[in-house]
Design an enzyme around this catalytic site. Structure first.
Site, short mmCIF file in Angstrom:
data_model
loop_
_atom_site.label_atom_id
_atom_site.label_comp_id
_atom_site.label_asym_id
_atom_site.label_seq_id
_atom_site.Cartn_x
_atom_site.Cartn_y
_atom_site.Cartn_z
N LYS A 38 0.82 -1.22 0.00
CA LYS A 38 0.00 0.00 0.00
C LYS A 38 0.85 1.27 0.00
O LYS A 38 0.61 2.20 -0.77
CB LYS A 38 -0.94 0.00 1.20
N ALA A 40 4.01 1.74 -0.87
CA ALA A 40 4.78 1.91 -2.11
C ALA A 40 3.86 2.34 -3.25
O ALA A 40 4.20 3.23 -4.04
CB ALA A 40 5.49 0.61 -2.45
N GLY A 224 -18.78 6.28 -4.89
CA GLY A 224 -17.99 7.51 -4.92
C GLY A 224 -17.22 7.72 -3.64
O GLY A 224 -16.91 6.76 -2.92
N ASP A 245 -9.29 -4.05 -13.43
CA ASP A 245 -8.51 -4.51 -12.27
C ASP A 245 -8.55 -3.42 -11.20
O ASP A 245 -7.95 -2.37 -11.37
CB ASP A 245 -7.06 -4.80 -12.71
N GLY A 250 -7.50 2.03 -4.42
CA GLY A 250 -7.50 2.88 -3.22
C GLY A 250 -6.16 3.59 -3.06
O GLY A 250 -6.10 4.75 -2.65
N ASP A 251 -5.09 2.89 -3.40
CA ASP A 251 -3.75 3.49 -3.29
C ASP A 251 -3.58 4.60 -4.32
O ASP A 251 -2.97 5.63 -4.05
CB ASP A 251 -2.67 2.42 -3.50
N LYS A 284 -6.31 -0.23 -16.03
CA LYS A 284 -5.05 -0.88 -16.36
C LYS A 284 -4.86 -2.06 -15.41
O LYS A 284 -5.32 -2.02 -14.27
CB LYS A 284 -3.88 0.08 -16.17
N GLY A 286 -2.75 -4.37 -12.82
CA GLY A 286 -1.62 -4.25 -11.90
C GLY A 286 -1.82 -3.19 -10.84
O GLY A 286 -2.84 -2.50 -10.80
O1 RIB Z 1 -3.60 -2.08 -1.90
C1 RIB Z 1 -3.06 -3.01 -2.81
C2 RIB Z 1 -1.85 -3.65 -2.22
O2 RIB Z 1 -2.25 -4.43 -1.13
C3 RIB Z 1 -1.12 -4.58 -3.16
O3 RIB Z 1 -0.14 -3.92 -3.92
C4 RIB Z 1 -0.58 -5.64 -2.23
O4 RIB Z 1 0.81 -5.60 -2.12
C5 RIB Z 1 -1.28 -5.42 -0.90
O5 RIB Z 1 -0.47 -4.95 0.10
#
Ligand code: RIB
Length: 303
Positions: A38, A40, A224, A245, A250-251, A284, A286
């Site tokens: 998360k 990174a 939303g 995907d 969220g990240d 995308k 990944g």
């Molecule tokens: O939020 C997604 C992340 O959760 C993934 O990249 C995975 O590594 C997990 O930690």
């Protein structure tokens, strides 16, 4: 400058027709290795948009996959100077199975991430002086999250806390959060009632405000994002796109939100910008590698 204190994983993105049921063995279509975790992902999202970044994290000293992690962090423009190594431990890893509908399941091995201790934060104290915004997430050991956010507030910085996955926290920790960004499940865990619509989201915001959190941003999937600054609340609809995907969405939101905050935008504008970034990332495959550039986000939303 945005400082992230967060986890790094090597994500194994496993594409399959459907997610396996208990006792079922399946063949997958493809496996891709890329940067994840998360923290990174979030700092990569900010870096891809052009933010100046610093990232405090831990990896296994001799993990052969570290090269992939560094390559992807550099691709995203993230400063890797504050990532330390732990002996005799692998780097974190995650197994992200994504089925054709876009649904996913994730299994995580924390490994070196468990060694992101308050001492690691102390070793990198200088970053807290240099940063404007400090953000963290709850895959980091919780005492470190609290310690880092307390230090950030001591240095007069803006803090953004993504409480994912949910963890029990001290009453004091709430007061170190300028902005908290749970999803609806995490918000429900904190509040003790289901957060499922605008009314319950508004009640959840009131809960966080009563604990001392200034701003609350609840991401609610396809509904939303519900935003409250303690005076005004708004439900911001998400962009209708064809998601392939949703892992890391969220990240993507959090990193882009932090970027917009670093550009001195108000939280409502920042949440709109985060929404736009997330809508591109879900189109995308990944996690970290799906984070959009500023030009991509600006094709759907401009400040
Ligand atoms: O939020 C997604 C992340 O959760 C993934 O990249 C995975 O590594 C997990 O930690």
């Amino acid at each position: 400058m945005i400082l992230g204190i967060g986890t790094i994983n090597l994500d194994h993105i496993i594409d399959c027709r459907h997610l396996p049921a208990p006792k079922e063995s399946i063949l997958c279509k493809n496996v891709t290795l890329m940067l994840g975790g998360k923290g990174a992902n979030q700092i990569a999202a900010a870096g891809r948009l052009g933010a100046k970044t610093m990232f405090i994290s831990m990896i296994g000293e001799h993990d052969p996959n570290n090269e992939i992690l560094f390559d992807d962090l550099k691709w995203a423009g993230v400063n890797t100077d504050y990532i330390s190594t732990v002996p005799n431990m692998p780097s974190g890893s995650a197994f992200v199975c994504v089925e054709e509908s876009g649904q996913n399941i994730v299994i995580i091995h924390a490994a070196a991430n468990a060694a992101i201790t308050p001492a690691v934060v102390d070793k990198n104290k200088r970053c807290f002086e240099l940063a404007d915004i400090c953000m963290t997430e709850f895959a980091v050991p919780i005492e470190t999250c609290e310690y880092a956010m307390k230090l950030a507030k001591k240095n007069g910085k803006t803090t953004i806390v993504n409480p994912a996955p949910y963890a029990d926290i001290s009453q004091a920790f709430y007061r170190y959060m300028d902005i908290v960004t749970p999803n609806e499940i995490e918000a429900s865990d904190f509040c003790g009632f289901p957060v499922a619509d605008e009314k319950s989201a508004s009640e959840a915001c009131a809960f966080f405000h009563s604990k001392g959190v200034k701003n609350v941003v609840i991401t609610m999937g396809s509904q939303g994002v519900f935003v409250s600054d303690g005076r005004e609340t708004l439900m911001l609809p998400c962009h209708k796109v064809n998601a392939i995907d949703t892992s890391g969405a969220g990240d993507s939101f959090n990193g882009a939100f932090a970027y917009a905050c670093s550009m001195k935008k108000d939280i409502f504008t920042a949440a709109r910008f985060g929404n736009a970034a997330a809508s591109i990332s879900v189109q995308k495959k990944g996690t970290a590698r799906s984070m959009p550039t500023l030009r991509e986000v600006e094709s759907v939303f401009r400040f």
